[in-house]
Design a protein around this motif. Structure first.
Motif, PDB file in Angstrom:
ATOM      1  N   ASN A 118       0.766  -1.129   0.049  1.00  0.00           N
ATOM      2  CA  ASN A 118      -0.119  -0.033  -0.040  1.00  0.00           C
ATOM      3  C   ASN A 118       0.860   1.289   0.120  1.00  0.00           C
ATOM      4  OD1 ASN A 118      -2.470  -1.416   0.104  1.00  0.00           O
ATOM      5  ND2 ASN A 118      -2.105  -1.963   2.467  1.00  0.00           N
ATOM      6  N   PHE A 119       0.331   2.200  -0.858  1.00  0.00           N
ATOM      7  CA  PHE A 119       1.230   3.397  -0.959  1.00  0.00           C
ATOM      8  C   PHE A 119       1.338   4.095   0.388  1.00  0.00           C
ATOM      9  CE2 PHE A 119       2.813   7.587  -2.138  1.00  0.00           C
ATOM     10  CZ  PHE A 119       3.797   7.281  -2.992  1.00  0.00           C
ATOM     11  N   PRO A 120       2.243   4.593   0.929  1.00  0.00           N
ATOM     12  CA  PRO A 120       2.206   5.279   2.285  1.00  0.00           C
ATOM     13  C   PRO A 120       1.570   6.715   2.393  1.00  0.00           C
ATOM     14  CG  PRO A 120       4.525   5.393   1.658  1.00  0.00           C
ATOM     15  CD  PRO A 120       3.689   4.469   0.445  1.00  0.00           C
ATOM     16  N   ASP A 121       0.987   7.239   3.532  1.00  0.00           N
ATOM     17  CA  ASP A 121       0.394   8.396   3.653  1.00  0.00           C
ATOM     18  C   ASP A 121       0.804   9.077   4.892  1.00  0.00           C
ATOM     19  OD1 ASP A 121      -1.378   8.811   1.082  1.00  0.00           O
ATOM     20  OD2 ASP A 121      -2.534   7.139   2.195  1.00  0.00           O
ATOM     21  N   THR A 122       1.690   8.406   5.570  1.00  0.00           N
ATOM     22  CA  THR A 122       2.196   8.977   7.059  1.00  0.00           C
ATOM     23  C   THR A 122       3.528   8.528   6.985  1.00  0.00           C
ATOM     24  OG1 THR A 122       1.704   7.067   8.417  1.00  0.00           O
ATOM     25  CG2 THR A 122      -0.245   8.646   8.089  1.00  0.00           C
ATOM     26  N   SER A 123       4.404   9.103   7.851  1.00  0.00           N
ATOM     27  CA  SER A 123       5.708   8.767   8.128  1.00  0.00           C
ATOM     28  C   SER A 123       6.060   7.507   8.953  1.00  0.00           C
ATOM     29  CB  SER A 123       6.419   9.828   8.884  1.00  0.00           C
ATOM     30  OG  SER A 123       5.799   9.850  10.332  1.00  0.00           O
ATOM     31  N   THR A 124       4.863   6.987   9.441  1.00  0.00           N
ATOM     32  CA  THR A 124       4.980   5.923  10.643  1.00  0.00           C
ATOM     33  C   THR A 124       4.470   4.760   9.419  1.00  0.00           C
ATOM     34  OG1 THR A 124       2.872   6.111  11.485  1.00  0.00           O
ATOM     35  CG2 THR A 124       4.633   6.928  12.259  1.00  0.00           C
ATOM     36  N   ASP A 125       3.983   4.678   8.469  1.00  0.00           N
ATOM     37  CA  ASP A 125       3.822   3.559   7.409  1.00  0.00           C
ATOM     38  C   ASP A 125       5.186   2.594   7.473  1.00  0.00           C
ATOM     39  OD1 ASP A 125       1.222   3.964   7.242  1.00  0.00           O
ATOM     40  OD2 ASP A 125       1.168   5.308   5.454  1.00  0.00           O
TER      41      ASP A 125
END
Length: 236
Positions: free
Chosen positions: A195-202
């Motif tokens: 899944n493409f990340p949307d947050t720095s913690t992904d």
């Protein structure tokens, strides 16, 4: 580049300050080497005057990241006991040499040593576009990270209000693409692996450290290093 972390096998949750080691990276080299079997067609140039080679794209590629930089004294927090529900937390300031030793020991260990072995590399990069191909912003309903989810009235709480933002956010470098299955960049991809990340913690890049080299130099409090990380599904 300072937003680079190594995560141990025991990392869980979204706290980048626990069970991670921060690295001061001067250069990050990313390499993708694709394997495509290719076969020259015999006699193909007799009639056409031009030889023909047939290649089969079977979806095979080797992906690796090379880091170089230096290690400094840093505060590191580790959790112990209780498996996925740790009972003890230890926070200490380690010297650069101690951190280098910790990384070397982790590379030398196996995946069974979850407190030692490293299974994920996080290289944070600036991003202006979310996974749904909308520009950055914030939703009036907490927890909805994309404009598509924010405006989805079928979700619990109904539709929210999306406020665009011109500011970049930090996300982990990944080999995933934007969009759900068979949508956006994933059109024709029924089962996206990442899944493409949307947050720095992904999730960042999962795999293993192929090699780690560090140098203890006279009259230097920092420790220079190079690290080769290979993207893979590691068992165990």
């Amino acid at each position: 580049m300072t937003y680079v972390y190594l995560k141990t096998q025991s990392y869980t949750g979204t706290n980048l300050s626990q069970n991670t080691i921060p690295l001061n990276v001067v250069s990050a080299g990313i390499s993708v080497s694709k394997t495509i079997p290719a076969f020259p067609i015999p006699l193909s140039g007799v009639a056409t005057g031009e030889s023909i080679t047939t290649a089969f794209d079977l979806g095979m590629a080797a992906k690796s990241i090379n880091l170089s930089g230096f290690i400094q004294d840093a505060e590191i927090t580790k959790t112990f006991g209780g498996g996925d529900n740790p009972t003890t937390t230890e926070t200490h300031t380690f010297t650069a040499q101690e951190i280098a030793q910790m990384i070397a020991s982790g590379v030398d260990s196996t995946g069974f040593a979850k407190k030692q072995a490293f299974s994920e590399l996080v290289v944070l990069i600036p991003s202006n576009v979310r996974s749904d191909y909308e520009t950055n912003g914030s939703c009036s309903i907490s927890g909805r990270l994309t404009k598509t989810d924010c405006l989805d009235s079928s979700l619990s709480g109904g539709a929210g209000t999306w406020t665009p933002s011109a500011e970049s956010i930090l996300i982990p470098f990944t080999f995933g693409s934007r969009g759900d299955r068979n949508e956006k960049d994933n059109e024709g991809v029924p089962l996206p692996l990442t899944n493409f990340p949307d947050t720095s913690t992904d999730v960042g890049l999962t795999g293993f450290i192929r090699s780690f080299t560090c140098n203890f130099e006279a009259e230097s409090i920092d420790v220079s290093f190079t690290l080769d990380f290979e993207v893979a599904t590691v068992i165990p």
